[in-house]
Design an enzyme around this catalytic site. Structure first.
Site, PDB file in Angstrom:
ATOM      1  N   THR A 409       0.828  -1.216   0.000  1.00 51.71           N
ATOM      2  CA  THR A 409       0.000   0.000   0.000  1.00 51.71           C
ATOM      3  C   THR A 409       0.862   1.265   0.000  1.00 51.71           C
ATOM      4  OG1 THR A 409      -1.646  -1.306   1.205  1.00 51.71           O
ATOM      5  CG2 THR A 409      -1.986   1.060   1.198  1.00 51.71           C
ATOM      6  N   ASP A 449      -8.351  -9.890   1.720  1.00 49.78           N
ATOM      7  CA  ASP A 449      -8.679  -9.118   2.939  1.00 49.78           C
ATOM      8  C   ASP A 449     -10.016  -9.566   3.544  1.00 49.78           C
ATOM      9  OD1 ASP A 449      -6.373  -7.664   2.951  1.00 49.78           O
ATOM     10  OD2 ASP A 449      -7.273  -5.739   2.420  1.00 49.78           O
ATOM     11  N   SER A 473     -10.912  -3.226   5.124  1.00 50.12           N
ATOM     12  CA  SER A 473      -9.594  -2.611   4.983  1.00 50.12           C
ATOM     13  C   SER A 473      -9.121  -2.075   6.329  1.00 50.12           C
ATOM     14  CB  SER A 473      -9.701  -1.461   3.979  1.00 50.12           C
ATOM     15  OG  SER A 473      -8.488  -0.760   3.889  1.00 50.12           O
ATOM     16  N   SER A 474      -7.824  -1.783   6.399  1.00 55.86           N
ATOM     17  CA  SER A 474      -7.283  -1.033   7.544  1.00 55.86           C
ATOM     18  C   SER A 474      -6.858   0.366   7.111  1.00 55.86           C
ATOM     19  CB  SER A 474      -6.058  -1.745   8.112  1.00 55.86           C
ATOM     20  OG  SER A 474      -6.411  -3.016   8.591  1.00 55.86           O
ATOM     21  N   GLY A 495      -0.804  -2.698   6.103  1.00 60.46           N
ATOM     22  CA  GLY A 495      -1.780  -3.716   6.526  1.00 60.46           C
ATOM     23  C   GLY A 495      -2.439  -3.276   7.831  1.00 60.46           C
TER      24      GLY A 495
HETATM   25  N1  GLY Z   1      -5.013  -4.254   1.840  1.00 56.00           N
HETATM   26  C1  GLY Z   1      -4.668  -3.321   2.837  1.00 56.00           C
HETATM   27  C2  GLY Z   1      -5.834  -2.653   3.426  1.00 56.00           C
HETATM   28  O1  GLY Z   1      -6.811  -2.461   2.738  1.00 56.00           O
HETATM   29  O2  GLY Z   1      -5.808  -2.300   4.570  1.00 56.00           O
END
Ligand code: GLY
Length: 588
Positions: A409, A449, A473-474, A495
């Site tokens: 990310t 996810d 998501s985070s 993450g």
């Molecule tokens: N895939 C990372 C998030 O959406 O947090």
């Protein structure tokens, strides 16, 4: 502190703010003789200041592209588009056209915050057993990641087009120049990217197109300093520049995406043309929580980011962290256990609220958080942590989800001369996503996810796979308001650790008075699920004995956050970037 007066100051600024990049920029090479370097030690980073506008991204080429747009009179959203198009090229392991993104925007005209969701969606043909094997057992995580099965309908292009239609100022085509030129002329592989390629070399060899792109002609992972051209990406940009988002979601590119996913030699997936043609950006509720006379704002589900950060801060608001101080193990006991409590709720309740009944307001209610914070009044680590009961009607409805997200990310922040602010986190999920590549970009693996298990002991998991749903998501694109005006914007990749990276940086600034760069450079101490993780190679590890004495299991690990942010002060803009990555800030 340093004032950056003009574009011509870039050479000087690059030395100050990016540290190692001039060397790699200067040492352009196309041979494959240079071994990748490692970059994990914290590099010193300097606070950058400016008067009118600023851009902070994870890569100098992206920062330069955003700067050029702002200098030409573009809006923060215009610059965000140019930045994202470059990031998809120069940081392909982290984000891109084949992924999804979340944007929080301060609209200076309307003096309000807006939240836009460009998260990937599950294809209509998937079922809740997507990640179960023939025996009904969850797949190994990486077995699920690599290939077409994990690919969700990309949302980033639709998000950029939607944002431009509503908040753009310059013509759409003008935003493609920097990315197009870099794709045709070549960009320099950074040490960070080279390290990521080397780390993922085996999986990148799964698919010939991906192997060809990320390896030298003699078969070595691309080394730092290598100049990589991507003419296919340039062609894709030409189509998008001419046709807009339609050129991505319909026609040849859409067909190529579907073919790549459905004909993947490993894990073919179910993404289909109607999934792409039907993709929609969703405006989401802006969530704000009060913390130390500021409002910390972000967005609601499908991300768990703002809810979790709001819970952590809401619990900590009952303690005087300023008095305790940043070097006090008791401060970190409170932060770590508040984070564990928030993560317990996140595992039970957070999912796409269009599909699951997510009690967002109840989870953030001050009375609920005050009651949760009662557990923190001891002096030792909490023995056990369980989800709370924010709203009895839904408490028994869901089972806990242990979905794994691995850190990849990218995050960037842009402030334009009119005072518009963009805080945007963008992802393809795992480093290099599904490893599938088409038309010069990688496809995401965002569907991992979701919870691999649809139910536990017959109780459904809120974040289970469902057709059309967005995985939890985070990502935590954040804008902090003070007296109703933007005060700071920030976010990070990483993450689930994103939540702690952002929450801890907020605490460093709002409780301990760190400037934004100090807050980003602060060594990481993170406790999501009980074990305290201290950032390897930093002063944080000195706290290990004290945290063990409080009852924690403590480990040390590398934590490659990628915090980017800007503070908006009466004296001007102050920008910071994460010393752990190639982050750079530029302003005028
Ligand atoms: N895939 C990372 C998030 O959406 O947090």
């Amino acid at each position: 502190m340093q004032i950056i007066p003009s574009w011509s100051a870039l050479a000087c600024w690059v030395c100050v703010a990016t540290l190692c990049l001039p060397a790699s920029l200067a040492a352009r090479q196309t041979s494959d003789t240079v071994a990748p370097q490692t970059t994990h030690t914290l590099k010193p980073q300097t606070l950058v200041s400016a008067k009118q506008f600023m851009v902070a991204t994870a890569h100098p080429d992206a920062t330069q592209a955003g700067y050029a747009i702002l200098k030409a009179g573009g809006s923060a959203v215009d610059a965000a588009i140019a930045v994202q198009l470059v990031l998809g090229l120069v940081e392909p392991q982290a984000s891109g056209l084949g992924g999804g993104a979340l944007m929080v925007l301060w609209d200076a005209d309307k003096q309000q915050l807006v939240a836009l969701d460009g998260r990937e969606t599950a294809p209509q043909a998937v079922t809740p057993d997507l990640f179960l094997d023939e025996l009904g057992e969850p797949l190994q995580f990486m077995d699920a990641v690599v290939g077409g099965r994990s690919v969700g309908t990309p949302g980033t292009v639709a998000l950029l087009a939607h944002a431009h239609a509503n908040y753009g100022k310059l013509p759409w085509q003008d935003l493609f120049k920097a990315a197009r030129q870099l794709a045709n002329d070549g960009f320099v592989v950074t040490a960070h990217m080279a390290e990521q390629i080397a780390d993922s070399a085996d999986s990148l060899r799964t698919f010939p197109a991906t192997q060809q792109y990320f390896f030298t002609p003699s078969g070595k992972p691309l080394p730092a300093g290598f100049v990589r051209k991507n003419p296919e990406y340039a062609k894709t940009l030409d189509v998008l520049a001419k046709q807009g988002a339609k050129g991505f979601y319909q026609g040849d590119i859409a067909q190529a995406i579907v073919d790549t996913v459905s004909k993947a030699t490993n894990n073919p997936g179910k993404l289909a043309l109607p999934d792409l043609a039907g993709y929609q950006v969703k405006p989401r509720e802006v969530l704000c929580v009060d913390y130390r006379q500021h409002e910390v704002c972000g967005m609601g589900p499908p991300t768990s980011g703002t809810v979790a950060i709001g819970q952590i801060l809401g619990m900590l608001s009952h303690f005087d962290l300023k008095k305790l101080g940043a070097d006090n193990p008791q401060s970190w006991r409170l932060i770590g256990d508040a984070t564990r409590l928030a993560f317990a709720d996140r595992g039970r309740y957070l999912a796409d609220s269009d599909f699951a009944d997510v009690p967002v307001q109840a989870l953030l209610a001050p009375a609920y958080l005050k009651a949760r914070a009662q557990a923190l009044h001891g002096e030792k680590a909490l023995d056990t942590v369980a989800p709370g009961d924010p709203l009895p009607k839904v408490s028994q409805q869901w089972a806990d989800d242990a979905a794994l997200e691995l850190p990849s990310t990218s995050h960037f922040v842009i402030v334009d001369a009119k005072g518009n602010v963009v805080s945007l986190t963008s992802t393809i999920e795992n480093g290099f996503g599904s490893r599938l590549m088409t038309n010069g970009f990688l496809l995401n693996n965002e569907l991992t996810d979701f919870s691999f298990k649809a139910a536990e002991d017959g109780v459904p998991v809120a974040n289970r796979v469902e057709a059309g749903k967005r995985p939890r998501s985070s990502m935590s694109p954040t804008i902090v308001l003070k007296n109703g005006k933007p005060y700071m914007a920030l976010g990070s990749p990483g993450g689930p650790r994103i939540i702690s990276y952002v929450a801890n940086a907020l605490i460093a600034q709002l409780d301990w008075g760190y400037d934004i760069q100090q807050a980003f450079s602060m060594p990481h101490r993170i406790n999501l699920f009980g074990r305290y993780e201290l950032e390897e190679g930093t002063s944080a590890i000195a706290m290990q004995p004290a945290l063990e004495a409080l009852g924690y299991e403590v480990t040390t690990s590398t934590m490659t956050s990628g915090l980017s942010g800007v503070m908006i002060t009466p004296q001007g803009l102050l920008g910071g970037a994460d010393p752990r990555r190639d982050g750079t800030v530029l302003g005028n």
